[in-house]
Design a protein around this motif. Structure first.
Motif, short mmCIF file in Angstrom:
data_model
loop_
_atom_site.label_atom_id
_atom_site.label_comp_id
_atom_site.label_asym_id
_atom_site.label_seq_id
_atom_site.Cartn_x
_atom_site.Cartn_y
_atom_site.Cartn_z
N SER A 271 39.22 11.17 -86.52
CA SER A 271 39.78 11.14 -85.18
C SER A 271 38.98 11.76 -84.12
O SER A 271 39.21 11.32 -82.97
CB SER A 271 40.92 12.47 -85.39
OG SER A 271 42.21 11.94 -86.23
N LEU A 274 37.15 8.67 -83.02
CA LEU A 274 37.97 7.96 -82.10
C LEU A 274 38.03 8.73 -80.79
O LEU A 274 37.95 7.94 -79.62
CB LEU A 274 39.31 7.84 -82.77
CG LEU A 274 39.59 6.66 -83.83
CD1 LEU A 274 40.78 7.27 -84.68
CD2 LEU A 274 39.65 5.33 -83.55
N TRP A 321 45.03 5.24 -88.05
CA TRP A 321 43.70 5.07 -87.19
C TRP A 321 43.41 3.85 -86.64
O TRP A 321 43.04 3.67 -85.65
CB TRP A 321 42.52 5.45 -88.36
CG TRP A 321 42.39 6.81 -88.59
CD1 TRP A 321 42.86 8.08 -87.86
CD2 TRP A 321 42.14 7.12 -89.95
NE1 TRP A 321 42.43 8.98 -88.72
CE2 TRP A 321 42.10 8.54 -89.86
CE3 TRP A 321 41.51 6.59 -90.83
CZ2 TRP A 321 41.75 9.53 -91.03
CZ3 TRP A 321 41.16 7.67 -92.02
CH2 TRP A 321 41.21 8.87 -92.25
#
Length: 393
Positions: A271, A274, A321
């Motif tokens: 995460s 990202l 994701w």
């Protein structure tokens, strides 16, 4: 800017001069927060420029409100980010949250204690007794921790803190940053030890260096599991290639499937990588708005490399994701397309920058963007090439 806009901006600046300095500091923090979220506020740029110049000229910093607060917040430096509180992840604290938190502590919660700390610390700092200043800041931190943790222990106390912060900012996420600040200060010794054990700069996170990092993270997790997100933020800043942070999530899994990686001990790193795309998307928007084509081109290339790394290292299909990545890349595509449509046709002679294989791996959105140029949108080079001929001379 037109003459009418100039007049409006000047009128607003004159109005601001009638406000108290602390109000102007808060306004600057709020304008910058909204700007970082992509909000288009009329006449905001000259206001931000004027306010920044004012506090720069007076030697004040709008989010640290003087030297005593600088020493108070100094331990947080490794995890502070220049992002809006709404966009700070579990291992980050928005720098813009510091001003409202400081105001809450010094103006509402511990006014006499804060006044005493500020007066004594100012004298010590003026005498350049830095070690003593840090000791004073640490003592005041302990008092703040006790007070805030006590309030957060009840629903009524937590509500009072939320309401108190709203007097200084409209960012509700500042409350989350305050809680993260308390957690970080409570475990700063362990995190400082983790940081000292890392190399100052890590060229590649692989092999021996990756094994060492995983060992340090595992030991830290055994002591303080809630320290891991902060440790990952500290680690990412030491990496020459920040998105190599992904390795601490994928290596322990020993498998490319998203489910196995999600169950690994440091899965939160995915995460965070990202989030790096989201951060670069905001930087891209800023570069496009401010006519910085060379920087925009660099950012686009970095975004595509992060995307390629994620799709190569993880079998994303069907995962949360995957959806997040697709959403982020669609936002990047939208920003690029919007700029393409604003470029006049007489720039079509420039180079097709985004068609470069280096910027668009076969499976990335960059590959799809390349096809746009084949439909006649090659004029984007006027934006993303930035007169490459001249800059390369």
């Amino acid at each position: 800017m037109s003459a009418k806009q100039d007049h409006t901006a000047e009128h607003l600046i004159q109005y601001l001069r009638q406000l108290a300095p602390q109000v102007r500091r808060r306004l600057l923090a709020e304008l910058e927060r909204l700007h970082s979220l992509g909000e288009d506020i009329p006449h905001s740029e000259p206001l931000i420029a004027a306010l920044r110049a004012e506090f720069r000229n007076t030697g004040q910093n709008h989010y640290r409100v003087g030297n005593p607060s600088r020493y108070f917040f100094e331990p947080l430096e490794p995890v502070l980010v220049d992002r809006a509180p709404e966009r700070a992840n579990s291992g980050q604290i928005a720098r813009g949250s510091l001003a409202p938190i400081w105001s809450l502590v010094t103006e509402q919660m511990l006014r006499s204690m804060a006044a005493d700390y500020i007066a004594k610390a100012t004298d010590v700092i003026s005498a350049d007794r830095q070690h003593e200043a840090r000791q004073m800041a640490q003592a005041f931190q302990k008092k703040v921790l006790i007070s805030l943790n006590g309030l957060l222990g009840s629903a009524e106390g937590a509500a009072s803190i939320r309401d108190g912060l709203m007097a200084y900012t409209s960012a509700h996420a500042t409350f989350d940053d305050l809680k993260k600040m308390l957690r970080y200060l409570d475990m700063q010794r362990e995190l400082a030890e983790f940081g000292r054990a890392l190399a100052p700069k890590i060229a590649r996170l692989e092999g021996v260096s990756l094994d060492k990092v995983l060992g340090l993270l595992t030991a830290l997790k055994a002591k303080r599991v809630d320290a891991v997100p902060f440790a990952l933020t500290i680690l990412a800043r030491r990496l020459e290639i920040p998105w190599e942070l992904l390795s601490v999530a994928t290596a322990p899994a020993g498998d490319r499937t998203a489910a196995r990686i999600a169950a690994s001990p440091f899965a939160v790193a995915v995460s965070m990588v990202l989030d790096q795309i989201e951060e670069k998307h905001l930087l891209l928007l800023f570069a496009l708005r401010n006519n910085r084509p060379v920087r925009a081109r660099e950012i686009v290339g970095e975004i595509y490399r992060i995307e390629e790394t994620l799709r190569t290292e993880i079998e994303l299909k069907g995962s949360v994701w995957a959806q997040h990545l697709d959403d982020l890349m669609s936002a990047v595509q939208t920003a690029i397309v919007a700029e393409i449509r604003t470029i006049p046709g007489d720039h079509r002679h420039l180079t097709h920058i985004l068609e470069s294989p280096r910027l668009r791996p076969d499976h990335s959105l960059g590959h799809k963007v390349g096809h746009m140029f084949e439909k006649g949108w090659d004029v984007v080079a006027g934006l993303l090439a930035g007169h490459t001929d001249q800059s390369s001379r």
